[in-house]
Design a protein around this motif. Structure first.
Motif, PDB file in Angstrom:
ATOM      1  N   ARG A  61       0.740  -1.243   0.189  1.00 33.14           N
ATOM      2  CA  ARG A  61       0.070  -0.037   0.013  1.00 33.14           C
ATOM      3  C   ARG A  61       0.899   1.085   0.048  1.00 33.14           C
ATOM      4  NH1 ARG A  61      -5.376  -0.699   1.074  1.00 33.14           N
ATOM      5  NH2 ARG A  61      -6.024  -2.735   1.336  1.00 33.14           N
ATOM      6  N   PHE A  62       1.896   1.319   0.900  1.00 30.47           N
ATOM      7  CA  PHE A  62       2.798   2.330   0.560  1.00 30.47           C
ATOM      8  C   PHE A  62       3.380   2.552  -0.579  1.00 30.47           C
ATOM      9  CE2 PHE A  62       7.033   3.901   0.846  1.00 30.47           C
ATOM     10  CZ  PHE A  62       6.804   5.075   1.237  1.00 30.47           C
ATOM     11  N   LEU A  63       4.098   1.687  -1.197  1.00 31.70           N
ATOM     12  CA  LEU A  63       4.523   1.892  -2.742  1.00 31.70           C
ATOM     13  C   LEU A  63       3.590   2.186  -3.827  1.00 31.70           C
ATOM     14  CD1 LEU A  63       7.183  -1.272  -2.504  1.00 31.70           C
ATOM     15  CD2 LEU A  63       7.677   1.290  -2.317  1.00 31.70           C
ATOM     16  N   CYS A  64       2.330   1.783  -3.526  1.00 29.72           N
ATOM     17  CA  CYS A  64       1.365   2.327  -4.463  1.00 29.72           C
ATOM     18  C   CYS A  64       1.334   3.866  -4.789  1.00 29.72           C
ATOM     19  CB  CYS A  64      -0.053   1.818  -4.193  1.00 29.72           C
ATOM     20  SG  CYS A  64      -0.347  -0.183  -4.483  1.00 29.72           S
ATOM     21  N   GLY A  65       1.074   4.274  -3.397  1.00 31.89           N
ATOM     22  CA  GLY A  65       1.225   5.707  -3.170  1.00 31.89           C
ATOM     23  C   GLY A  65       2.430   6.326  -3.649  1.00 31.89           C
ATOM     24  N   TRP A  66       3.667   6.008  -3.109  1.00 31.60           N
ATOM     25  CA  TRP A  66       4.938   6.473  -3.192  1.00 31.60           C
ATOM     26  C   TRP A  66       5.294   6.268  -4.640  1.00 31.60           C
ATOM     27  CZ3 TRP A  66       9.915   4.534  -4.438  1.00 31.60           C
ATOM     28  CH2 TRP A  66      10.974   5.182  -4.263  1.00 31.60           C
ATOM     29  N   LEU A  67       4.677   5.418  -5.632  1.00 28.58           N
ATOM     30  CA  LEU A  67       5.019   5.428  -6.880  1.00 28.58           C
ATOM     31  C   LEU A  67       3.905   6.343  -7.727  1.00 28.58           C
ATOM     32  CD1 LEU A  67       5.983   1.496  -7.211  1.00 28.58           C
ATOM     33  CD2 LEU A  67       7.368   3.607  -7.494  1.00 28.58           C
ATOM     34  N   GLY A  68       3.153   6.966  -7.175  1.00 28.34           N
ATOM     35  CA  GLY A  68       2.223   8.070  -7.989  1.00 28.34           C
ATOM     36  C   GLY A  68       0.932   7.321  -8.068  1.00 28.34           C
ATOM     37  N   GLY A  69       0.446   6.123  -7.503  1.00 25.45           N
ATOM     38  CA  GLY A  69      -0.886   5.638  -7.507  1.00 25.45           C
ATOM     39  C   GLY A  69      -1.638   6.090  -6.364  1.00 25.45           C
ATOM     40  N   PRO A  70      -2.928   5.413  -6.199  1.00 29.18           N
ATOM     41  CA  PRO A  70      -3.745   5.507  -4.998  1.00 29.18           C
ATOM     42  C   PRO A  70      -2.840   5.554  -3.689  1.00 29.18           C
ATOM     43  CG  PRO A  70      -4.132   3.610  -6.072  1.00 29.18           C
ATOM     44  CD  PRO A  70      -3.297   4.169  -6.876  1.00 29.18           C
ATOM     45  N   ARG A  71      -3.444   6.562  -2.742  1.00 31.20           N
ATOM     46  CA  ARG A  71      -2.750   6.509  -1.486  1.00 31.20           C
ATOM     47  C   ARG A  71      -3.498   5.334  -0.706  1.00 31.20           C
ATOM     48  NH1 ARG A  71       1.358   9.606  -2.611  1.00 31.20           N
ATOM     49  NH2 ARG A  71       1.042  11.659  -3.428  1.00 31.20           N
ATOM     50  N   LEU A  72      -3.148   4.228  -0.908  1.00 32.62           N
ATOM     51  CA  LEU A  72      -4.008   2.969  -0.253  1.00 32.62           C
ATOM     52  C   LEU A  72      -3.530   2.912   1.194  1.00 32.62           C
ATOM     53  CD1 LEU A  72      -3.782   0.617  -3.148  1.00 32.62           C
ATOM     54  CD2 LEU A  72      -5.775   2.014  -2.341  1.00 32.62           C
ATOM     55  N   PHE A  73      -2.179   3.170   1.780  1.00 34.42           N
ATOM     56  CA  PHE A  73      -1.542   3.002   3.123  1.00 34.42           C
ATOM     57  C   PHE A  73      -2.442   3.921   3.925  1.00 34.42           C
ATOM     58  CE2 PHE A  73       0.924   3.955   6.647  1.00 34.42           C
ATOM     59  CZ  PHE A  73       1.617   2.596   6.934  1.00 34.42           C
ATOM     60  N   ALA A  74      -2.577   5.385   3.455  1.00 37.42           N
ATOM     61  CA  ALA A  74      -3.265   6.173   4.205  1.00 37.42           C
ATOM     62  C   ALA A  74      -4.857   5.753   4.524  1.00 37.42           C
ATOM     63  CB  ALA A  74      -3.352   7.422   3.754  1.00 37.42           C
ATOM     64  N   GLU A  75      -5.455   5.190   3.684  1.00 43.19           N
ATOM     65  CA  GLU A  75      -6.552   4.555   3.565  1.00 43.19           C
ATOM     66  C   GLU A  75      -7.084   3.836   4.687  1.00 43.19           C
ATOM     67  OE1 GLU A  75      -8.198   3.493  -0.034  1.00 43.19           O
ATOM     68  OE2 GLU A  75      -7.853   5.501  -1.232  1.00 43.19           O
TER      69      GLU A  75
END
Length: 147
Positions: A61-75
């Protein structure tokens, strides 16, 4: 092979190049497998105390957001400051390099464009180094308060 979207780092190009959520999840699985298998990573493997599925989910989830995708970690987990979250750990150059080595091993298994693999590993050096620096500052602060 996942289709590379260039330039990497622009909008969600890196997220797309990494295969979106499913590709990143596979990378994370390979990464944690490498961490469990590589003798050089024993110390950092022991530092990851979350249940296996939780730590894999958090990094994915962190890498998804870090790579410019959805901010799944924060969700799922709320806001995060990667260096601060790791400040309590004793991360030296050795642990930083072991972490990066395991990520390199994981990247070798991924059907990513070779240029993207180089780019991603280079980008991951930044937070890895920040974690090492924050850990060093925290160690110094603890040693001063122990005096």
């Amino acid at each position: 092979m996942f289709a590379a979207k260039k330039p990497f780092g622009l909008m969600d190009n890196s997220f797309q190049s990494a295969g979106k959520y499913e590709g990143i999840k596979q990378l994370v699985d390979y990464f944690y497998d490498a961490m469990a298998e590589q003798s050089v990573a024993q110390k950092i493997h022991a530092m990851h105390t979350d249940a296996d599925l939780v730590r894999r989910d958090k990094l994915t989830r962190f890498l998804c957001g870090w790579l410019g995708g959805p901010r799944l970690f924060a969700e799922s987990y709320g806001p995060i400051n990667i260096p601060k979250v790791h400040a309590h750990l004793n991360v030296t150059e050795s642990e930083r390099d072991a972490w990066l080595f395991c990520m390199q091993k994981a990247l070798e298994r991924m059907p990513y464009d070779e240029e993207f693999k180089v780019y991603l590993l280079d980008q991951l050096k930044v937070p890895a180094e920040r974690i090492r620096q924050m850990s060093q500052v925290a160690r110094e602060q603890r040693s001063h308060t122990a005096d």
